[in-house]
Every structure is written in structure tokens, then in C-alpha cells.
Design a protein around this motif. Sequence first.
Motif, PDB file in Angstrom:
ATOM      1  N   ALA A 148      78.631  10.298  31.969  1.00  0.00           N
ATOM      2  CA  ALA A 148      78.206  10.544  30.592  1.00  0.00           C
ATOM      3  C   ALA A 148      78.195   9.262  29.776  1.00  0.00           C
ATOM      4  O   ALA A 148      77.314   9.060  28.930  1.00  0.00           O
ATOM      5  CB  ALA A 148      79.123  11.577  29.949  1.00  0.00           C
ATOM      6  N   SER A 149      79.142   8.389  30.015  1.00  0.00           N
ATOM      7  CA  SER A 149      79.185   7.114  29.300  1.00  0.00           C
ATOM      8  C   SER A 149      77.969   6.262  29.644  1.00  0.00           C
ATOM      9  O   SER A 149      77.376   5.610  28.769  1.00  0.00           O
ATOM     10  CB  SER A 149      80.466   6.358  29.637  1.00  0.00           C
ATOM     11  OG  SER A 149      81.607   7.067  29.190  1.00  0.00           O
ATOM     12  N   ALA A 150      77.593   6.273  30.913  1.00  0.00           N
ATOM     13  CA  ALA A 150      76.404   5.524  31.319  1.00  0.00           C
ATOM     14  C   ALA A 150      75.155   6.100  30.666  1.00  0.00           C
ATOM     15  O   ALA A 150      74.286   5.356  30.174  1.00  0.00           O
ATOM     16  CB  ALA A 150      76.270   5.559  32.837  1.00  0.00           C
ATOM     17  N   ALA A 151      75.066   7.436  30.623  1.00  0.00           N
ATOM     18  CA  ALA A 151      73.908   8.075  30.000  1.00  0.00           C
ATOM     19  C   ALA A 151      73.828   7.749  28.516  1.00  0.00           C
ATOM     20  O   ALA A 151      72.744   7.460  27.984  1.00  0.00           O
ATOM     21  CB  ALA A 151      73.988   9.584  30.196  1.00  0.00           C
ATOM     22  N   ALA A 152      74.974   7.764  27.835  1.00  0.00           N
ATOM     23  CA  ALA A 152      74.988   7.410  26.416  1.00  0.00           C
ATOM     24  C   ALA A 152      74.530   5.971  26.213  1.00  0.00           C
ATOM     25  O   ALA A 152      73.790   5.665  25.262  1.00  0.00           O
ATOM     26  CB  ALA A 152      76.390   7.619  25.849  1.00  0.00           C
ATOM     27  N   GLY A 153      74.949   5.081  27.111  1.00  0.00           N
ATOM     28  CA  GLY A 153      74.523   3.686  27.007  1.00  0.00           C
ATOM     29  C   GLY A 153      73.024   3.532  27.145  1.00  0.00           C
ATOM     30  O   GLY A 153      72.399   2.727  26.438  1.00  0.00           O
ATOM     31  N   MET A 167      70.738   5.778  26.357  1.00  0.00           N
ATOM     32  CA  MET A 167      70.099   6.289  25.155  1.00  0.00           C
ATOM     33  C   MET A 167      70.316   5.356  23.970  1.00  0.00           C
ATOM     34  O   MET A 167      69.395   5.087  23.187  1.00  0.00           O
ATOM     35  CB  MET A 167      70.647   7.685  24.833  1.00  0.00           C
ATOM     36  CG  MET A 167      70.357   8.737  25.893  1.00  0.00           C
ATOM     37  SD  MET A 167      68.595   8.945  26.236  1.00  0.00           S
ATOM     38  CE  MET A 167      68.006   9.503  24.646  1.00  0.00           C
ATOM     39  N   GLN A 168      71.528   4.843  23.816  1.00  0.00           N
ATOM     40  CA  GLN A 168      71.854   4.000  22.672  1.00  0.00           C
ATOM     41  C   GLN A 168      71.142   2.653  22.722  1.00  0.00           C
ATOM     42  O   GLN A 168      70.976   1.997  21.684  1.00  0.00           O
ATOM     43  CB  GLN A 168      73.363   3.810  22.588  1.00  0.00           C
ATOM     44  CG  GLN A 168      74.090   5.091  22.177  1.00  0.00           C
ATOM     45  CD  GLN A 168      75.564   5.079  22.498  1.00  0.00           C
ATOM     46  OE1 GLN A 168      76.068   4.150  23.131  1.00  0.00           O
ATOM     47  NE2 GLN A 168      76.280   6.125  22.097  1.00  0.00           N
ATOM     48  N   ASN A 169      70.703   2.248  23.909  1.00  0.00           N
ATOM     49  CA  ASN A 169      69.937   1.013  24.044  1.00  0.00           C
ATOM     50  C   ASN A 169      68.433   1.250  23.956  1.00  0.00           C
ATOM     51  O   ASN A 169      67.650   0.310  24.107  1.00  0.00           O
ATOM     52  CB  ASN A 169      70.278   0.326  25.368  1.00  0.00           C
ATOM     53  CG  ASN A 169      71.577  -0.454  25.300  1.00  0.00           C
ATOM     54  OD1 ASN A 169      71.622  -1.604  24.854  1.00  0.00           O
ATOM     55  ND2 ASN A 169      72.675   0.186  25.726  1.00  0.00           N
ATOM     56  N   ASP A 228      69.629  14.541  26.353  1.00  0.00           N
ATOM     57  CA  ASP A 228      69.557  15.192  25.039  1.00  0.00           C
ATOM     58  C   ASP A 228      70.732  16.132  24.800  1.00  0.00           C
ATOM     59  O   ASP A 228      70.653  17.056  23.999  1.00  0.00           O
ATOM     60  CB  ASP A 228      68.219  15.911  24.835  1.00  0.00           C
ATOM     61  CG  ASP A 228      67.863  16.867  25.963  1.00  0.00           C
ATOM     62  OD1 ASP A 228      68.769  17.177  26.770  1.00  0.00           O
ATOM     63  OD2 ASP A 228      66.710  17.296  26.031  1.00  0.00           O
ATOM     64  N   GLY A 229      71.835  15.895  25.516  1.00  0.00           N
ATOM     65  CA  GLY A 229      73.067  16.620  25.229  1.00  0.00           C
ATOM     66  C   GLY A 229      73.083  18.061  25.671  1.00  0.00           C
ATOM     67  O   GLY A 229      73.942  18.835  25.250  1.00  0.00           O
TER      68      GLY A 229
END
Length: 587
Positions: free
Chosen positions: A356-361, A363-365, A501-502
Motif C-alpha cells: 500500500a505504501s508503494a501504491a501511495a507513492g 499516486m502521490q508522484n 483509487d482506495g
Amino acid sequence: MMLARALPGRLARPSRRLFSSSRTLRDLPAGTKSGAGPGAAKASSASSSSGPSTSLRWSGQSVVALTATAGVLGFGLASLSLTPGGKAEDSSRNPLKKKLMLFDNKTPTPVYATLDEMKAALSEIQREIQRNGNQEDIISTEAEDLHRHGYSEWSSSNPDTLPVAVAYPRSTAEVAIIARVCHNYRIPIIAYSGGSSLEGNFSAPYGGVSVDFAYMDQIVQFNKEDMDIVVQPSIGWQDLNAQLLEMGSGLFFPIDPGPNAKIGGMVGTNCSGTNAVKYGTMKDWVINLTIVLADGTIIKTRRRPRKSSAGYNLNGLFVGSEGTLGIVTEATLKLAVIPEEFSVAVVTFPTIRDAASAAAGVMQNGIPIAAMEVMDEVQMKVVNLGGATAPRVWKEAPTLFFKFSGTKQSVAENVARVQAITQANKGGDFEFAKDEREQKLLWSARKESLWSMLALRKGSEEVWSTDVAVPFSRLADLIEISKKEMDELGLFASILGHIGDGNFHESIMYNRSDPAELAKVERCVKNMVKRAIEMDGTCTGEHSIGWGKKEALEWEVGPDTLAVMRQLKQALDPRWIMNPGKIMDLA
């Protein structure tokens, strides 16, 4: 009377097996017609039976026979559900009133047609259709047909009742006839396309007529230069894309839910799928809809330009309404250009939080990936056990699946950026597909996930599949808590979803006949939904409300917002005949 006494218990318990005709149904009174049921050649291809079946052509006797089976649980109870004083009947005195649903609702039931009125309505529908130029018998009362249109083996919630008849219209005009007659007689009407929904969306809690669009599956108009297409509701998204490919159009429809989904149901549930992170959801691709309203009125929501600010956004009203406000008979859809280049990659992680942390990274980039999916270690094990991707054997660890599309240069750049982010979050080897065959193989694990779980069932086991969505910064928290609870309850359950998309899904294997185990599953799902809402999320990201999540909708939006929805329903469908019992109940 023997038939009415014998079958309620049989119909009240969901079964994975489709009905075969009982001796009682086969041995109809003299004069009752039998033979190939209307629409049987097309509809029965999706059904199977362990024994011979008899299709019941509509007639006075067959209607009586059918309403004695399915209708005794639907129309008969619905018409008696309000006392003369307007108070709801005490369901504790009538065991047939108890419905299997996760989120109980105490609201009363509208008054619907009696059995004699139902018989008259079916006869009137057939006469009107014939006067309109179609001499085909469009009404089916075949037992297997009713079961297929009222019960879903992969749905989380199934009411106890079945429709009394299934109609197979060939045009918008015929749908309007069906709606007008049903409106006059106060008969529930339920739209049916692919039947792949997961929250009891097409079930028939109050009996009624299921309207199956099996014969309305065509492309009506293709406007290549405008990059849009007009289609009927029963065309599948995969079939649509196959036809666009055969035309050499260079275009495709990008919304990709389950493989059996069809456009009508996709509009009704505002579905999405794995491509949502790039292309959005169904609502983003609908230009115009042809709608049949409750009284048979036919409207179009807009014209054909891709943008309009003319009046209320009726597309936004009907998309996601599950056929409770009107029935979609045509949809004008945007199309997208097929990207020049595709690539698929898979990477595993030590924990779901790392994934999940990788996925957030990513998206945030702002990396423009085409799709990003997650499957936990249990789901990867399920895929291996199911064998759908054999001979490929997957590492049974939390796994991210990536799809990239665009120009060759942009795909190469995005792959490199995503690979760096996954490595920084303890990701394992980044496995790329070398060609189109490997792309399909790598992606197949995600697309086969639900079917793999269903393939593992034994005896009376079922799979409860449901979804929630939260802001993606909270996704890891919710998944971790949910997985911990499932483990503590001793449930065999997996997590998978659209992590970009959560949105994620729980699939839980359980024995429906074991009350203790069913209670555990219900508790687990309710807790997951409540946590999602507490995290400012939603009780459903793409499955819609259906029959099963009505109480959860009120938790999410509150009574005042739900009251606005109910007012809209009341205005467009004052007799509550359009897919009643879904999204909300009569207040």
C-alpha cells in the motif's frame, strides 16, 4: 393448493443449483401449453439442469401455476404487507416475510398486484406486444428462468423470492409497453442484463417481472469521427471492444469490470474495474441515455456532444440508480483511442502495508499508470489452488499488479519510475511481460480472482464478496485491521482491489448452513463497512447498494440525504415498482 404448500420452503432457501421442473410443474392440467419457452434458446445457454425441464408458455393455467410457486412468496405477501391502517405487518408472525440480508430494514412494503391482477397484466402485455407487430411470445415462466433471474450464486445477499415472469423485449417500444402495463397494475419491474452484480441488485424481493435484455445486444450507431457509439443494454463490454477491434476503428471502451458485465448493468451500478485509476468510472463515459420511466414514458437524457450544461444532469441521476428510477434501453458512450504501447508488471512485498505504501507513492508522484491492483497472500494462494492460470505458480505474498499504456517512450519512463518506488518500499523483483501473451498471463491472476475463489467451494459453502473504498492514504490501515479481524474469527478470506483509487474487496468463504459461521461473516463485513465510513470512505466503491447495503447507505449519507434520494424516487416512481427494495425502502 398442494403446489402452494409444497414449494415455499424450497424457494425460500437459496441454492447454487438451478431448478429443474418438479413433477408438479410437469404434470400441468390438461390444456396447459408446454414447449420451448420464450427466449429459451438464448437465455437457457447460461443455465444448466440435472434433469429434464419443461418450459411453461404463458397462459391462464401456467400463470396460475407459476404464481402459486414464486408468486406466493412475492405478490401475495407484498399485497398484504400493509394493514388497512397503513402499519407494517408484524413479520414475526409470518416466517416467509424474513429476508436474508446483511443490513436489516424495518420500513413497510408498498402494495402490489394480486395474483389475478398479475395474470391479467401478463395477458395484456402479450396482446399489446402483438398489436405492436411482434408475434413472438416474449413472456417466460419457466422455473429455471425464474431462478436465474432471482438468485445469484455469487451475490452477497439474496432475498427469498423469485420473479413471477421474465420478459424478453426486442425494442425500447416493447419495454415501454411492459412498464406501462406494470405501472397500471402495480407490478414490480426489474431490469436484467448480465446478472453479474454482487449485492442482490437484480433480485426480486417482491416478485414481479424481470425484464431481460438478451435480445437487445446490438450496436445501434457508431460515430467513429466523434469517438462515440450508441449501444443496447445487453451488449457486453468485452464484446463491444471485440467488435470495435474487428472494425479496425483504433478505439475501445475502457471501463473493465467483471468479464460477464453488460452495459445496462454497468450503467445501473456505476461500475468501474481495473482501469479506473486512469479512465475513471462508468459515469465518466456516458454521454446520453434512452430511459423508459415507470409509466412507460420514453426520454433521452441529453444529445450527443461530449459536454453540455443544459439543465439538470440527468445522466448523473440515472447512472448508479440500479434501475430504481427508470430502465436504460440505449446508451451513447464515449470511446478512447487504443494506446500505442502496453506493458504489464508484477511485484511482491513482505506485507500488505508495504504494498500500500508503494501504491501511495505511485499516486502521490502523479505517475500516469493505466491500472494498479493489489492481492494479498491469501488471494494469491487461491489463484494457485484454483488453477485458472496454470501452469503459472504465483508467489503467495502481497502482490501489486501494474498496467502501463501510452507511447513507447512514456511507458518506458513510467515503468522506471514505478520500479524505483517499489524498490524503496521493500518490493521484490519487478517481473515484466515480454509480449502480449505474457501480458495476458500476468494480468489473468487479477481477473480470475473471484472465479478462483468460487472454484474452491465444497458442499454448502458460499463466497461473500463485497467492497468498500476509502481515501487511498487510509487504505493500508483498513486492510490491516480487516485482515486481523478475519484471522481472529478463523475465516478463510482474501483481500484484493483497485489500490490506486482506495477501493478493495473482501472475499470470504463460509458455510451458509452454519448459523455461527454466517454470524461471523456478517459481523466482519459490517465492521469493515463501519470502519470505512469512519475513515471518510464509502460502503461501496463499485458494487452499488442493491438489496444488501441499504442500512449502510444511511450510515454513510445520513437520514436527510437519504430523504432527498427518496423524494427523487417518489417523484419518478410514485408506485415504487422500479426495482423495489434496492438502495432504499418506502419510508
